[in-house]
Design a protein around this motif. Sequence first.
Motif, short mmCIF file in Angstrom:
data_model
loop_
_atom_site.label_atom_id
_atom_site.label_comp_id
_atom_site.label_asym_id
_atom_site.label_seq_id
_atom_site.Cartn_x
_atom_site.Cartn_y
_atom_site.Cartn_z
N ALA A 56 3.24 -2.55 -1.83
CA ALA A 56 3.59 -1.49 -1.17
C ALA A 56 2.56 -0.25 -0.69
N ILE A 57 2.65 0.32 0.32
CA ILE A 57 1.81 1.07 0.79
C ILE A 57 1.78 2.50 0.42
N GLY A 58 0.78 3.13 0.00
CA GLY A 58 0.57 4.52 -0.32
C GLY A 58 1.68 4.91 -1.23
N LYS A 59 2.40 6.13 -0.96
CA LYS A 59 3.46 6.56 -2.03
C LYS A 59 4.80 5.99 -2.07
N ASP A 60 4.80 4.79 -0.82
CA ASP A 60 5.93 4.11 -1.22
C ASP A 60 6.16 3.07 -2.49
N ALA A 61 5.03 3.07 -3.31
CA ALA A 61 4.87 2.61 -4.34
C ALA A 61 5.80 3.27 -5.50
N GLU A 62 5.59 4.75 -5.38
CA GLU A 62 6.68 5.61 -6.02
C GLU A 62 7.89 5.49 -5.99
N ARG A 63 8.35 5.09 -4.93
CA ARG A 63 9.92 4.85 -4.47
C ARG A 63 10.14 3.60 -5.45
N LEU A 64 9.31 2.55 -5.42
CA LEU A 64 9.56 1.20 -5.96
C LEU A 64 9.76 1.61 -7.46
N ALA A 65 9.02 2.33 -7.89
CA ALA A 65 8.99 2.74 -9.43
C ALA A 65 10.31 3.38 -9.80
N ASN A 66 10.87 3.92 -8.91
CA ASN A 66 12.29 4.75 -9.10
C ASN A 66 13.34 3.62 -9.46
N PHE A 67 13.11 2.40 -8.75
CA PHE A 67 13.90 1.35 -8.86
C PHE A 67 13.58 0.46 -10.08
N GLY A 68 12.51 1.04 -10.84
CA GLY A 68 12.15 0.07 -12.00
C GLY A 68 11.42 -1.10 -11.82
N VAL A 69 10.69 -1.21 -10.67
CA VAL A 69 9.86 -2.34 -9.97
C VAL A 69 8.36 -2.00 -10.21
N LYS A 70 7.48 -2.83 -10.86
CA LYS A 70 6.20 -2.44 -10.84
C LYS A 70 5.57 -3.17 -9.58
#
Length: 273
Positions: free
Chosen positions: A99-113
Amino acid sequence: MIPSVQLPLHGKRILVTAPRNYAVRLSSQLLNQGALPVLMPTIETCALADFTQLDTALTQIDTFDWIAFTSRNGIDGFFQRLEALGISVSVLKNCRVSAIGKDAERLANFGVKVDLIPQESSPKGIIAELAKVPDINKQTVLVPVPEVVGIAEPNVIPNFVAGLKKLGMSVTRVPTYMTRCLDKSLYEVELNLVRQGKIDVIAFSSTAEISGFFQMITSKADYQQCVIACFGPYTAANAKKLGMNVSIVAENYSSFAGFAEAIANFMLFVYSK
């Protein structure tokens, strides 16, 4: 508390062309700099009309080594459909995710590493990092992308897919959400402000927004009094190809805070002369 008159973009009207979900975030950062954001989303993102290709990919998700997300919209569309199909997020346990930039934080919200966040916040940055992975030429990648309606597809995703294939990866691009142009009849007031020179800066965060904007104007003369700002070098390059004179390019394009800061710094420089 800083008086608004002391903020760098005090009284400056910035036209925001991003889709609603992005426009809210960008406008917040512009407000922090003292600007008066004028919202005119030239495109919108919404659910697909046909989920057939996406559903097929999601039911076979364990066959992919990688999932490469290029936008927050792609992430949201992907996980909304997983939920609609009743598929657990646990099916992703054998996939690596980029993922790119802060999109990683969005994935973390779904419980995805997130396994890969490129140093350069762009699809090209993902390719550069994947190139370092051993045996990458033997691996498969799923690329969630927009279905583009009403405007030509920008070159960002085709270039990304071509770059992944050049690494030798087996690439499956799958429509995950829709991007479509909005009707200019919505924006009689905003377009008149542009033509009258009452907009100081037009802030584009993607090439698709620029294409949508061109469908709303009569000629380049409509926006000649406005400063053009682009969220990163790739959007800027495409703006220039379309004939725009780009004055502002954010060097920090991993967040909208960097974009707002770039606009503020430019305007401070111009008005300090």
